[in-house]
Motif scaffolding. Sequence first.
Motif, PDB file in Angstrom:
ATOM      1  N   ALA A  59     -10.251  -8.632  -0.953  1.00  0.00           N
ATOM      2  CA  ALA A  59      -8.876  -8.958  -0.608  1.00  0.00           C
ATOM      3  C   ALA A  59      -8.012  -7.773  -1.001  1.00  0.00           C
ATOM      4  N   ALA A  60      -6.912  -7.605  -0.290  1.00  0.00           N
ATOM      5  CA  ALA A  60      -6.089  -6.404  -0.478  1.00  0.00           C
ATOM      6  C   ALA A  60      -5.690  -6.194  -1.933  1.00  0.00           C
ATOM      7  N   TYR A  61      -5.126  -7.219  -2.576  1.00  0.00           N
ATOM      8  CA  TYR A  61      -4.664  -7.017  -3.949  1.00  0.00           C
ATOM      9  C   TYR A  61      -5.826  -6.746  -4.894  1.00  0.00           C
ATOM     10  N   GLN A  62      -6.992  -7.299  -4.602  1.00  0.00           N
ATOM     11  CA  GLN A  62      -8.145  -7.136  -5.484  1.00  0.00           C
ATOM     12  C   GLN A  62      -8.722  -5.729  -5.460  1.00  0.00           C
ATOM     13  N   VAL A  63      -8.552  -5.001  -4.349  1.00  0.00           N
ATOM     14  CA  VAL A  63      -9.247  -3.719  -4.234  1.00  0.00           C
ATOM     15  C   VAL A  63      -8.361  -2.522  -3.907  1.00  0.00           C
ATOM     16  N   GLU A  64      -7.241  -2.732  -3.224  1.00  0.00           N
ATOM     17  CA  GLU A  64      -6.519  -1.579  -2.681  1.00  0.00           C
ATOM     18  C   GLU A  64      -5.859  -0.701  -3.727  1.00  0.00           C
ATOM     19  N   GLY A  65      -5.236  -1.273  -4.740  1.00  0.00           N
ATOM     20  CA  GLY A  65      -4.411  -0.461  -5.611  1.00  0.00           C
ATOM     21  C   GLY A  65      -3.195   0.036  -4.841  1.00  0.00           C
ATOM     22  N   GLY A  66      -2.719   1.231  -5.200  1.00  0.00           N
ATOM     23  CA  GLY A  66      -1.574   1.796  -4.484  1.00  0.00           C
ATOM     24  C   GLY A  66      -0.440   0.804  -4.345  1.00  0.00           C
ATOM     25  N   TRP A  67      -0.140   0.096  -5.435  1.00  0.00           N
ATOM     26  CA  TRP A  67       0.778  -1.042  -5.343  1.00  0.00           C
ATOM     27  C   TRP A  67       2.186  -0.624  -4.904  1.00  0.00           C
ATOM     28  N   ASN A  68       2.555   0.639  -5.197  1.00  0.00           N
ATOM     29  CA  ASN A  68       3.873   1.122  -4.762  1.00  0.00           C
ATOM     30  C   ASN A  68       3.750   2.440  -3.999  1.00  0.00           C
ATOM     31  N   ALA A  69       2.591   2.653  -3.384  1.00  0.00           N
ATOM     32  CA  ALA A  69       2.380   3.873  -2.618  1.00  0.00           C
ATOM     33  C   ALA A  69       3.203   3.852  -1.340  1.00  0.00           C
ATOM     34  N   SER A  70       3.684   5.026  -0.953  1.00  0.00           N
ATOM     35  CA  SER A  70       4.472   5.165   0.268  1.00  0.00           C
ATOM     36  C   SER A  70       5.624   4.164   0.255  1.00  0.00           C
ATOM     37  N   ASP A  71       5.787   3.405   1.327  1.00  0.00           N
ATOM     38  CA  ASP A  71       6.911   2.469   1.408  1.00  0.00           C
ATOM     39  C   ASP A  71       6.477   1.018   1.227  1.00  0.00           C
ATOM     40  N   LYS A  72       5.303   0.796   0.650  1.00  0.00           N
ATOM     41  CA  LYS A  72       4.836  -0.580   0.445  1.00  0.00           C
ATOM     42  C   LYS A  72       5.851  -1.378  -0.375  1.00  0.00           C
ATOM     43  N   ILE A  81       8.057  -1.891  10.395  1.00  0.00           N
ATOM     44  CA  ILE A  81       6.614  -1.731  10.273  1.00  0.00           C
ATOM     45  C   ILE A  81       6.329  -0.377   9.643  1.00  0.00           C
ATOM     46  N   SER A  82       5.498  -0.363   8.616  1.00  0.00           N
ATOM     47  CA  SER A  82       5.185   0.877   7.916  1.00  0.00           C
ATOM     48  C   SER A  82       4.167   1.699   8.693  1.00  0.00           C
ATOM     49  N   GLU A  83       4.497   2.932   9.004  1.00  0.00           N
ATOM     50  CA  GLU A  83       3.550   3.824   9.686  1.00  0.00           C
ATOM     51  C   GLU A  83       2.352   4.128   8.795  1.00  0.00           C
ATOM     52  N   ASP A  84       2.617   4.314   7.496  1.00  0.00           N
ATOM     53  CA  ASP A  84       1.512   4.584   6.579  1.00  0.00           C
ATOM     54  C   ASP A  84       0.608   3.364   6.448  1.00  0.00           C
ATOM     55  N   GLY A  85       1.202   2.187   6.432  1.00  0.00           N
ATOM     56  CA  GLY A  85       0.395   0.975   6.390  1.00  0.00           C
ATOM     57  C   GLY A  85      -0.462   0.833   7.636  1.00  0.00           C
ATOM     58  N   LEU A  86       0.123   1.084   8.793  1.00  0.00           N
ATOM     59  CA  LEU A  86      -0.640   1.051  10.042  1.00  0.00           C
ATOM     60  C   LEU A  86      -1.793   2.052  10.012  1.00  0.00           C
ATOM     61  N   ASN A  87      -1.509   3.247   9.573  1.00  0.00           N
ATOM     62  CA  ASN A  87      -2.546   4.278   9.532  1.00  0.00           C
ATOM     63  C   ASN A  87      -3.693   3.869   8.620  1.00  0.00           C
ATOM     64  N   TYR A  88      -3.356   3.305   7.465  1.00  0.00           N
ATOM     65  CA  TYR A  88      -4.402   2.904   6.522  1.00  0.00           C
ATOM     66  C   TYR A  88      -5.335   1.874   7.140  1.00  0.00           C
ATOM     67  N   TYR A  89      -4.774   0.822   7.717  1.00  0.00           N
ATOM     68  CA  TYR A  89      -5.629  -0.224   8.264  1.00  0.00           C
ATOM     69  C   TYR A  89      -6.330   0.215   9.542  1.00  0.00           C
ATOM     70  N   ASN A  90      -5.697   1.057  10.331  1.00  0.00           N
ATOM     71  CA  ASN A  90      -6.391   1.610  11.496  1.00  0.00           C
ATOM     72  C   ASN A  90      -7.593   2.444  11.070  1.00  0.00           C
ATOM     73  N   ASN A  91      -7.400   3.286  10.061  1.00  0.00           N
ATOM     74  CA  ASN A  91      -8.504   4.110   9.575  1.00  0.00           C
ATOM     75  C   ASN A  91      -9.642   3.259   9.036  1.00  0.00           C
TER      76      ASN A  91
END
Length: 269
Positions: free
Chosen positions: A34-47, A112-122
Amino acid sequence: MFSLRIVLFSLLVAAVTCEDLDFPPGFQFGAASAAYQVEGGWNASDKGENIWDRFVHEKPHIIADHSTGDVACDSYRLWRRDIEMASDLGLHFYRMSIAWSRLLPNGFANKISEDGLNYYNNLIDGLLEKGIQPMVTLYHWDLPQRLQDLGGWTNPLIVDWFGDYARVVFSHFGDRVKSWITINEPSSICDIGHGSEIMAPGWQDPDNAVYLCNKYVLLSHAKAYRIYEAEFKAKYQGELSLANHLMWYEPFSPEDEELAETAREYIVS
């Protein structure tokens, strides 16, 4: 990735203890996170901040070792390595979740966050390149804090907010994702998160908030389901459901049978 290590350990145990057993033809292996369990980057970019960010920062004593998901498995940065491990395990499926506040920083679909889109697309593209099918959960307990401040799952407007969010996700990833879970374990979100302080958002209102939450979570699931069926099903031919946390109750005595049946009906509702 912690969840992948658990799977690897389980497979090793199975190999040692079940040497003469074979998996049936067509059996497929998967791992889940799950995202919170693994992603980290809690305040990365514009999250944006979510309810678990706020919960663990304001109430660190609730977690035994005061740990947080601020870094977690650092999958926001190390997603390539995660995919390598999934491939090395020979996985056919990988269940992941979208962090609502990473994709929509203020919780609403107007940004919509471009960085968020890029992360999940990748991440999705990388899994598919390795022959691993992504199974995507829209909501795994990490409500944007801005929506929580407006009442969260007790506010009837959240049905439309969730529908808007689901439409954004389906629009951007539905061409590649064929297996969807709308909401993970509604009973945990509502009964624990709104009836005790041990899980975000930590409300302790079992007489009111728990029931409002259950109502609007299920309506939100229905909203997302109808949106997919009406706008995306014909084009993408995906499947969509929710993930329940099921428990079975037996009566302590014959006199308790009606009570046990009521409890069983409640937990699957």
